[in-house]
Design a protein around this motif. Structure first.
Motif, mmCIF file in Angstrom:
data_model
loop_
_atom_site.group_PDB
_atom_site.id
_atom_site.type_symbol
_atom_site.label_atom_id
_atom_site.label_comp_id
_atom_site.label_asym_id
_atom_site.label_seq_id
_atom_site.Cartn_x
_atom_site.Cartn_y
_atom_site.Cartn_z
ATOM 1 N N PRO A 43 49.610 50.128 112.983
ATOM 2 C CA PRO A 43 49.161 49.460 114.210
ATOM 3 C C PRO A 43 50.052 48.303 114.631
ATOM 4 C CG PRO A 43 47.703 48.952 112.374
ATOM 5 C CD PRO A 43 48.575 50.086 111.930
ATOM 6 N N GLN A 44 50.701 47.659 113.679
ATOM 7 C CA GLN A 44 51.621 46.578 114.026
ATOM 8 C C GLN A 44 52.868 47.121 114.722
ATOM 9 O OE1 GLN A 44 51.557 45.221 109.901
ATOM 10 N NE2 GLN A 44 50.796 43.233 110.558
ATOM 11 N N MET A 102 52.902 49.935 116.408
ATOM 12 C CA MET A 102 52.445 50.444 117.703
ATOM 13 C C MET A 102 52.262 49.300 118.705
ATOM 14 S SD MET A 102 52.396 53.663 117.123
ATOM 15 C CE MET A 102 51.399 54.567 118.294
ATOM 16 N N LYS A 103 51.702 48.223 118.233
ATOM 17 C CA LYS A 103 51.507 47.063 119.110
ATOM 18 C C LYS A 103 52.840 46.505 119.581
ATOM 19 C CE LYS A 103 48.834 42.770 119.425
ATOM 20 N NZ LYS A 103 47.905 41.852 118.698
ATOM 21 N N TYR A 109 51.694 49.454 122.758
ATOM 22 C CA TYR A 109 50.411 50.154 122.727
ATOM 23 C C TYR A 109 49.234 49.179 122.659
ATOM 24 C CZ TYR A 109 52.424 54.797 121.905
ATOM 25 O OH TYR A 109 53.093 55.984 122.028
ATOM 26 N N THR A 136 45.964 48.736 120.757
ATOM 27 C CA THR A 136 45.590 49.243 119.436
ATOM 28 C C THR A 136 44.113 48.988 119.169
ATOM 29 O OG1 THR A 136 46.327 47.143 118.458
ATOM 30 C CG2 THR A 136 47.906 48.963 118.500
ATOM 31 N N ARG A 137 43.380 50.035 118.877
ATOM 32 C CA ARG A 137 41.934 49.949 118.629
ATOM 33 C C ARG A 137 41.595 50.639 117.308
ATOM 34 N NH1 ARG A 137 40.859 46.125 122.421
ATOM 35 N NH2 ARG A 137 41.281 46.868 124.540
ATOM 36 N N PHE A 153 45.568 45.415 114.894
ATOM 37 C CA PHE A 153 44.566 45.964 115.813
ATOM 38 C C PHE A 153 44.028 44.869 116.734
ATOM 39 C CE2 PHE A 153 44.180 49.263 112.458
ATOM 40 C CZ PHE A 153 44.401 50.371 113.255
ATOM 41 N N GLU A 154 43.899 45.206 118.005
ATOM 42 C CA GLU A 154 43.358 44.242 118.963
ATOM 43 C C GLU A 154 41.839 44.196 118.902
ATOM 44 O OE1 GLU A 154 45.287 44.462 122.877
ATOM 45 O OE2 GLU A 154 46.824 45.696 121.919
ATOM 46 N N PHE A 206 46.671 53.492 121.155
ATOM 47 C CA PHE A 206 46.603 53.955 119.773
ATOM 48 C C PHE A 206 45.175 53.731 119.292
ATOM 49 C CE2 PHE A 206 46.978 52.788 115.142
ATOM 50 C CZ PHE A 206 47.118 54.092 114.691
ATOM 51 N N TYR A 253 42.561 54.448 116.318
ATOM 52 C CA TYR A 253 42.355 54.851 114.931
ATOM 53 C C TYR A 253 40.851 55.002 114.713
ATOM 54 C CZ TYR A 253 42.187 54.371 109.811
ATOM 55 O OH TYR A 253 41.947 54.553 108.460
#
Length: 301
Positions: free
Chosen positions: A95-96, A98-99, A103, A105-106, A127-128, A193, A195
């Protein structure tokens, strides 16, 4: 230590009062060098090769490691509620990345990568947002975690806040609803993204390890084993969740530009292990094999 394997978190090793061969040789002025596997204890410095007679050691301490990247992390040592560790913070995770690539990120569902400090929790690891639980497993309905009969508590959160409103709602439905909400409200000008880590079909707490809404259990009245009926109900709810997510992506015109990865972190706990009744047939093995057979790595069925 017969029949007792030393794991990464084991608080013991080969007893210190035993004099090892390299210690005897050192007293005879031999140069002692160790190369490769140790696996005689690593819980504190007293158990390490350099303190058990070897002048130097080049290799690894754990039971085994990857042949190429030489990593081993918490093998056979799942993070418990009181564990003072987690996935190392110096490890950059998906996720890092992707961010960093733009992206949104969830995370929805299970985390279980550490939570003894806030820095180890999802919203501090790329993740946000996160909606779900931090521990190994929870009850599908009351969302509590019972750990070995020693610790018990409610474990359901939205980001860093406890979500009491979720109590009593079937976990698979909670995660599905949240995933659909994320998709429906997503700004499609940016990539997403998502998850989605379902609790299903993992065992819940020991007092009621297999749980599904009764209506779903009743669908499988032709299955003689009641536990397998419950397992089938759990799996059906999971299957419906995947279908709902795919439908939502189609409705938002996101499906054609989406990569869906459906996977499991291990094979099914067959033979009653973990109070479960999964089957890996026709694959060989079970999740406790540590990756020895294909059944350990496959999705449970």
């Amino acid at each position: 230590m017969q029949h007792d394997v030393i794991y990464e978190a084991s608080p013991y090793g080969l007893p210190i009062n035993l004099t090892l061969l390299p210690e005897w040789l050192g007293k005879l002025d031999y140069q002692t060098e160790a190369v490769g596997k140790w696996h005689l204890g690593l819980c504190n410095h007293s158990y390490l090769p350099s303190n058990r007679g070897f002048d130097h050691h080049y290799g690894y301490w754990a039971g085994h490691m990857d042949y190429y990247d030489h990593t081993v992390f918490m093998e056979h040592c799942p993070i418990k509620a009181s564990s003072p560790y987690g996935l190392p913070l110096d490890m950059k995770i998906l996720p890092q990345y992707m961010k960093d690539s733009g992206y949104i990120t969830r995370a929805v569902g299970k985390w279980h990568l550490g939570f003894h400090h806030k820095e180890f929790t999802p919203t501090f690891r790329g993740f946000e947002s996160h909606y779900g639980y931090w521990s190994n497993k929870i009850d599908y309905f009351n969302l509590t975690a019972d750990e070995d009969g020693r610790m018990w508590g409610y474990d359901f959160r939205r980001d860093m806040n406890i979500d009491h409103d979720a109590y009593g709602i079937y976990a698979t439905d909670l995660f599905t609803t949240e995933a659909l909400s994320i998709i429906s409200s997503h700004n499609t000008s940016r990539p997403l993204f998502l998850y989605l880590a379902h609790l299903a079909v993992h065992s819940a707490n020991p007092y009621a390890p297999l749980q599904a809404p009764q209506a779903y259990v009743d669908r499988f009245s032709y299955i003689k084993d009641e536990r397998r009926r419950k397992f089938a109900g759990m799996l059906t709810k999971l299957d419906e969740s995947v279908g709902a997510v795919v439908t939502a992506l189609r409705d938002r015109k996101m499906f054609d530009n989406t990569v869906i990865v459906f996977t499991s972190d291990n094979g099914g706990p067959a033979g009653g292990y973990n109070n479960n009744v999964a089957s890996n047939w026709p694959l060989r093995g079970v999740r406790t094999d540590g990756g020895s057979w294909s059944g350990d790595g496959g999705s449970c069925s």
